[in-house]
Design a protein around this motif. Structure first.
Motif, mmCIF file in Angstrom:
data_model
loop_
_atom_site.group_PDB
_atom_site.id
_atom_site.type_symbol
_atom_site.label_atom_id
_atom_site.label_comp_id
_atom_site.label_asym_id
_atom_site.label_seq_id
_atom_site.Cartn_x
_atom_site.Cartn_y
_atom_site.Cartn_z
ATOM 1 N N GLY A 76 2.394 -8.134 -4.075
ATOM 2 C CA GLY A 76 3.827 -7.942 -4.259
ATOM 3 C C GLY A 76 4.697 -8.494 -3.151
ATOM 4 N N ARG A 136 8.684 -4.594 -4.354
ATOM 5 C CA ARG A 136 7.767 -3.502 -4.579
ATOM 6 C C ARG A 136 6.358 -3.984 -4.319
ATOM 7 N NH1 ARG A 136 5.999 -0.393 -10.096
ATOM 8 N NH2 ARG A 136 4.744 -2.277 -10.264
ATOM 9 N N SER A 195 2.303 -3.195 -4.275
ATOM 10 C CA SER A 195 1.346 -2.359 -4.981
ATOM 11 C C SER A 195 -0.008 -2.450 -4.310
ATOM 12 C CB SER A 195 1.222 -2.799 -6.442
ATOM 13 O OG SER A 195 2.399 -2.523 -7.156
ATOM 14 N N SER A 227 2.406 7.309 -5.829
ATOM 15 C CA SER A 227 1.056 7.098 -6.332
ATOM 16 C C SER A 227 0.938 7.729 -7.700
ATOM 17 C CB SER A 227 0.031 7.722 -5.379
ATOM 18 O OG SER A 227 -1.276 7.631 -5.910
ATOM 19 N N THR A 252 -3.263 3.474 -8.116
ATOM 20 C CA THR A 252 -2.270 2.566 -7.554
ATOM 21 C C THR A 252 -1.374 3.333 -6.591
ATOM 22 O OG1 THR A 252 -2.222 1.292 -9.620
ATOM 23 C CG2 THR A 252 -0.446 0.908 -8.056
ATOM 24 N N ASN A 259 2.154 2.599 -4.579
ATOM 25 C CA ASN A 259 3.251 1.634 -4.531
ATOM 26 C C ASN A 259 4.152 1.893 -3.334
ATOM 27 O OD1 ASN A 259 2.577 0.330 -7.035
ATOM 28 N ND2 ASN A 259 3.371 2.139 -8.078
ATOM 29 N N ARG A 308 8.053 0.916 -2.613
ATOM 30 C CA ARG A 308 9.302 0.303 -3.011
ATOM 31 C C ARG A 308 10.151 0.116 -1.766
ATOM 32 N NH1 ARG A 308 11.756 -2.796 -6.929
ATOM 33 N NH2 ARG A 308 14.030 -2.476 -6.816
#
Length: 124
Positions: free
Chosen positions: A6, A17, A19, A70, A76, A78, A80
């Protein structure tokens, strides 16, 4: 086992974002974290989430701009990133560290599994 993606080149004020895809095993007993490392600097904590997902912490430099999350299966994690600044430029890493307690880990030494990193470059 951890694959970060990302990253990219963006302008100041933009969003990205990141990941972190988890594979090969479960990390239900692990705290998860995001770190970053700029050239010539030490790897520094950015954001972390406890093994349950109920506790989250951020570095002061990103508080209010970054959000870590999560999914419940912990497949995953993430990150942001809003309002990006040139000083956010770095290679970003996701990491996992076994945690006996439900707490956020802030030191790289507390993480034993690392992804390969993804470059984030913010131009002014």
């Amino acid at each position: 086992q951890l694959q970060a993606s990302g990253g990219g080149l963006v302008q100041a004020g933009d969003s990205l974002r990141l990941s972190c895809a988890v594979s090969g095993r479960t990390f239900s007993d692990y705290a998860m974290g995001w770190f970053r490392q700029a050239p010539g600097q030490e790897r520094q904590f950015v954001a972390g989430i406890s093994r349950s997902g109920r506790k989250i912490a951020y570095a002061e430099a990103v508080k209010g701009r970054y959000t870590v999350s999560s999914d419940s299966a912990r497949t995953t994690v993430n990150l942001r990133m809003n309002g990006l600044r040139p000083e956010d430029t770095a290679v970003y890493f996701c990491a996992a560290g076994w945690a006996r307690w439900d707490e956020v880990r802030g030191s790289p030494k507390e993480y034993s599994i690392w992804g390969q990193g993804t470059q984030v470059t913010v131009s002014s």
